[in-house]
Design a protein around this motif. Structure first.
Motif, mmCIF file in Angstrom:
data_model
loop_
_atom_site.group_PDB
_atom_site.id
_atom_site.type_symbol
_atom_site.label_atom_id
_atom_site.label_comp_id
_atom_site.label_asym_id
_atom_site.label_seq_id
_atom_site.Cartn_x
_atom_site.Cartn_y
_atom_site.Cartn_z
ATOM 1 N N ASP A 41 0.822 -1.010 -0.133
ATOM 2 C CA ASP A 41 0.044 -0.041 -0.237
ATOM 3 C C ASP A 41 0.916 1.347 -0.333
ATOM 4 N N GLU A 42 2.472 0.929 0.519
ATOM 5 C CA GLU A 42 2.328 2.701 0.741
ATOM 6 C C GLU A 42 3.518 2.796 -0.866
ATOM 7 N N LYS A 43 3.713 1.916 -1.365
ATOM 8 C CA LYS A 43 4.253 2.038 -2.985
ATOM 9 C C LYS A 43 3.332 2.221 -3.725
ATOM 10 N N MET A 44 2.757 1.529 -3.429
ATOM 11 C CA MET A 44 1.159 2.739 -4.153
ATOM 12 C C MET A 44 0.665 3.771 -4.285
ATOM 13 N N ASN A 45 0.848 3.733 -3.126
ATOM 14 C CA ASN A 45 0.638 5.539 -2.715
ATOM 15 C C ASN A 45 1.794 6.272 -2.912
ATOM 16 N N GLU A 46 2.081 6.136 -3.259
ATOM 17 C CA GLU A 46 3.395 7.234 -3.522
ATOM 18 C C GLU A 46 3.114 7.089 -4.987
ATOM 19 N N MET A 47 3.293 5.829 -5.643
ATOM 20 C CA MET A 47 3.634 5.674 -7.036
ATOM 21 C C MET A 47 1.905 6.837 -7.681
ATOM 22 N N VAL A 48 0.987 6.488 -7.251
ATOM 23 C CA VAL A 48 -0.311 7.229 -7.916
ATOM 24 C C VAL A 48 0.098 8.943 -7.120
ATOM 25 N N ASN A 49 0.474 8.877 -6.215
ATOM 26 C CA ASN A 49 1.212 10.420 -5.580
ATOM 27 C C ASN A 49 2.273 11.057 -6.890
ATOM 28 N N ASN A 50 2.260 9.768 -7.639
ATOM 29 C CA ASN A 50 3.881 10.921 -8.225
ATOM 30 C C ASN A 50 2.980 10.689 -9.592
ATOM 31 N N LEU A 51 2.129 10.124 -9.954
ATOM 32 C CA LEU A 51 1.541 9.939 -11.161
ATOM 33 C C LEU A 51 0.118 11.760 -10.889
ATOM 34 N N LEU A 52 -0.212 11.979 -10.014
ATOM 35 C CA LEU A 52 -1.096 13.051 -9.986
ATOM 36 C C LEU A 52 -0.271 14.509 -9.602
ATOM 37 N N ILE A 53 1.020 14.455 -8.856
ATOM 38 C CA ILE A 53 1.037 15.422 -8.643
ATOM 39 C C ILE A 53 3.079 15.831 -9.998
ATOM 40 N N HIS A 54 3.474 14.921 -9.922
ATOM 41 C CA HIS A 54 5.139 15.121 -10.594
ATOM 42 C C HIS A 54 4.739 15.207 -12.063
ATOM 43 N N LEU A 55 3.959 14.320 -12.669
ATOM 44 C CA LEU A 55 3.408 14.020 -14.089
ATOM 45 C C LEU A 55 2.995 15.196 -14.853
ATOM 46 N N PRO A 56 2.170 16.251 -14.194
ATOM 47 C CA PRO A 56 1.770 17.466 -14.295
ATOM 48 C C PRO A 56 2.526 18.287 -14.577
ATOM 49 N N LEU A 57 3.926 18.319 -13.280
ATOM 50 C CA LEU A 57 5.005 19.238 -13.193
ATOM 51 C C LEU A 57 5.974 19.416 -14.073
ATOM 52 N N PHE A 58 5.818 17.643 -14.437
ATOM 53 C CA PHE A 58 6.788 17.183 -15.632
ATOM 54 C C PHE A 58 6.750 18.312 -16.767
ATOM 55 N N TYR A 59 5.432 17.889 -16.862
ATOM 56 C CA TYR A 59 4.203 18.397 -19.229
ATOM 57 C C TYR A 59 4.783 20.123 -18.778
#
Length: 151
Positions: A3-21
């Protein structure tokens, strides 16, 4: 995956992908010409011959009143058109115009140029990592879409 890794991955997708773009596409914060929603609307419409306002809003998670505002602006600019239903005048579809297609093509070309320019500061190894990561994400999205459609 725990669950911890899953939450971290979801946060990365929500936060970092838009910021990267945003980070790789923006050359100048003051040069934002259009609302992101307008690009998204045009991007969706280029794959359909026309969508009802409600269908378009569902695909983009935009409420119907907000869709109307965005579509009004795009119609005024000649980038989309409204197509009334011959049998039921309450039903109106929205379709991209040739001018809208040209606009999307030109915009993508410009964005690709900015992305390449901004990514050029990275090393070959970093670029290769990003390439592999984006390929993994693309394949995952394809599988999710396939599962969602029951194929």
């Amino acid at each position: 995956m725990n669950d911890e890794k899953m939450n971290e991955m979801v946060n990365n997708l929500l936060i970092h992908l838009p910021l990267f773009y945003q980070g790789v596409t923006r050359q100048d914060l003051n040069s934002k010409q259009r609302l992101t929603a307008h690009y998204q609307i045009l991007g969706v419409l280029e794959h359909y011959e026309g969508l009802k306002m409600s269908e378009l809003g569902e695909k983009l998670f935009i409420s119907r009143p907000n869709m109307t505002v965005h579509v009004d602006k795009l119609v005024k600019e000649g980038l989309v058109k409204r197509i009334p239903n011959e049998k039921d005048r309450r039903i109106i579809k929205v379709a991209i115009t040739p001018k809208g297609r040209d606009f999307i093509d030109e915009s993508r070309s410009m964005v690709k140029k900015y992305i390449k320019k901004n990514l050029s500061a990275l090393s070959s190894s970093q670029l290769e990592d990003i390439y592999k990561s984006t390929e993994t994400i693309r394949k995952a999205l394809f599988m999710i879409r396939k599962e969602r459609n029951g194929n």
